[in-house]
Design a protein around this motif. Structure first.
Motif, PDB file in Angstrom:
ATOM      1  N   PHE A  42     -11.627  22.094 -52.080  1.00 55.87           N
ATOM      2  CA  PHE A  42     -10.328  21.442 -51.923  1.00 55.87           C
ATOM      3  C   PHE A  42      -9.611  21.956 -50.683  1.00 55.87           C
ATOM      4  O   PHE A  42      -9.982  22.967 -50.095  1.00 55.87           O
ATOM      5  N   THR A  43      -8.578  21.231 -50.295  1.00 59.95           N
ATOM      6  CA  THR A  43      -7.673  21.590 -49.216  1.00 59.95           C
ATOM      7  C   THR A  43      -6.273  21.523 -49.792  1.00 59.95           C
ATOM      8  O   THR A  43      -5.892  20.502 -50.378  1.00 59.95           O
ATOM      9  N   HIS A  44      -5.515  22.606 -49.633  1.00 55.27           N
ATOM     10  CA  HIS A  44      -4.170  22.634 -50.209  1.00 55.27           C
ATOM     11  C   HIS A  44      -3.285  23.564 -49.387  1.00 55.27           C
ATOM     12  O   HIS A  44      -3.722  24.639 -48.984  1.00 55.27           O
ATOM     13  N   PRO A  49      -2.934  23.768 -44.103  1.00 54.03           N
ATOM     14  CA  PRO A  49      -3.457  23.998 -45.454  1.00 54.03           C
ATOM     15  C   PRO A  49      -4.637  24.972 -45.436  1.00 54.03           C
ATOM     16  O   PRO A  49      -5.324  25.128 -44.433  1.00 54.03           O
ATOM     17  N   ARG A  57      -8.410  25.958 -46.947  1.00 53.75           N
ATOM     18  CA  ARG A  57      -9.568  25.161 -47.357  1.00 53.75           C
ATOM     19  C   ARG A  57     -10.620  26.055 -47.994  1.00 53.75           C
ATOM     20  O   ARG A  57     -10.791  27.199 -47.594  1.00 53.75           O
ATOM     21  N   ASP A  68      -0.171  29.436 -55.520  1.00 52.81           N
ATOM     22  CA  ASP A  68       0.097  28.888 -54.187  1.00 52.81           C
ATOM     23  C   ASP A  68       1.511  29.173 -53.690  1.00 52.81           C
ATOM     24  O   ASP A  68       1.936  28.642 -52.673  1.00 52.81           O
ATOM     25  N   PHE A  93      -8.711  20.085 -56.436  1.00 50.20           N
ATOM     26  CA  PHE A  93      -7.342  20.457 -56.780  1.00 50.20           C
ATOM     27  C   PHE A  93      -6.413  19.355 -56.283  1.00 50.20           C
ATOM     28  O   PHE A  93      -6.390  19.022 -55.101  1.00 50.20           O
ATOM     29  N   ARG A  94      -5.641  18.780 -57.234  1.00 52.19           N
ATOM     30  CA  ARG A  94      -4.687  17.718 -56.907  1.00 52.19           C
ATOM     31  C   ARG A  94      -3.383  18.006 -57.635  1.00 52.19           C
ATOM     32  O   ARG A  94      -3.267  17.724 -58.833  1.00 52.19           O
ATOM     33  N   PRO A  95      -2.409  18.594 -56.944  1.00 49.05           N
ATOM     34  CA  PRO A  95      -1.157  18.952 -57.624  1.00 49.05           C
ATOM     35  C   PRO A  95      -0.435  17.753 -58.228  1.00 49.05           C
ATOM     36  O   PRO A  95       0.217  17.880 -59.260  1.00 49.05           O
TER      37      PRO A  95
END
Length: 165
Positions: free
Chosen positions: A44-46, A106, A108, A128, A155-157
């Motif tokens: 994921f990237t966040h 972000p 990764r 986070d 990961f999808r907030p």
């Protein structure tokens, strides 16, 4: 060389190349995973949270009218703290720094975990906000991994956190 000899030689070379290509497309057999193994991929990237604060009335009054915002934030993002457990054992412990020259991009990650086919307990946690203790997002699932299956953890907030696909 006569025309017929060139045609025979050309046909022989073409047949040899086509046979070689057909052979090497099927043999030797190659497997990316051992027999009876699947893969769990964490990818994921966040972007971590930014440190923000509210301006009081005095600070707002000192600013020009076109620059008055109630909240100001640092440019740099917080690093992500990530943990992944597989079958109760730590598989990954990482601190993911923000990307970019100013640390404002972000973070990764892409990691593969080959596992034997069967049932597994997966637990993943993410902080986070820069906090030192505890986590902002947690998920635990019991999965049944089949041989040669790829299970992705994203990961999808906006969907509440971790998504298992």
């Amino acid at each position: 060389m006569s025309r017929i000899r060139r045609m025979i030689l050309g046909t022989a070379v073409t047949t040899l190349v086509a046979t070689g290509a057909a052979f090497f497309s099927a043999a030797p057999s190659w497997r990316s995973l051992p027999e009876g193994t699947g893969v769990v991929k964490l990818s994921f990237t966040h972007g971590g949270a930014r440190n923000c604060r509210q301006l009081d009335a005095e600070e707002l009054a000192r600013l020009p009218a076109n620059m008055r915002k109630r909240e100001i934030c640092d440019r740099e993002r917080a690093a992500l703290r990530l943990e992944l457990d597989i079958d109760g054992e730590p598989a990954l412990r990482a601190e993911l720094p923000p990307s970019g020259l100013a640390g404002d991009g972000p973070a990764r990650i892409y990691k593969r975990f080959p596992l034997g086919a069967g049932d597994h307990e997966i637990a993943v946690r993410l902080a986070d906000t820069g906090r030192a203790e505890g986590f902002d997002y947690e998920a635990a699932r019991r999965i049944t991994l089949k041989a040669e299956q790829n299970l992705a953890i994203d990961f999808r907030p906006e969907q509440g956190g971790f998504v298992f696909n």
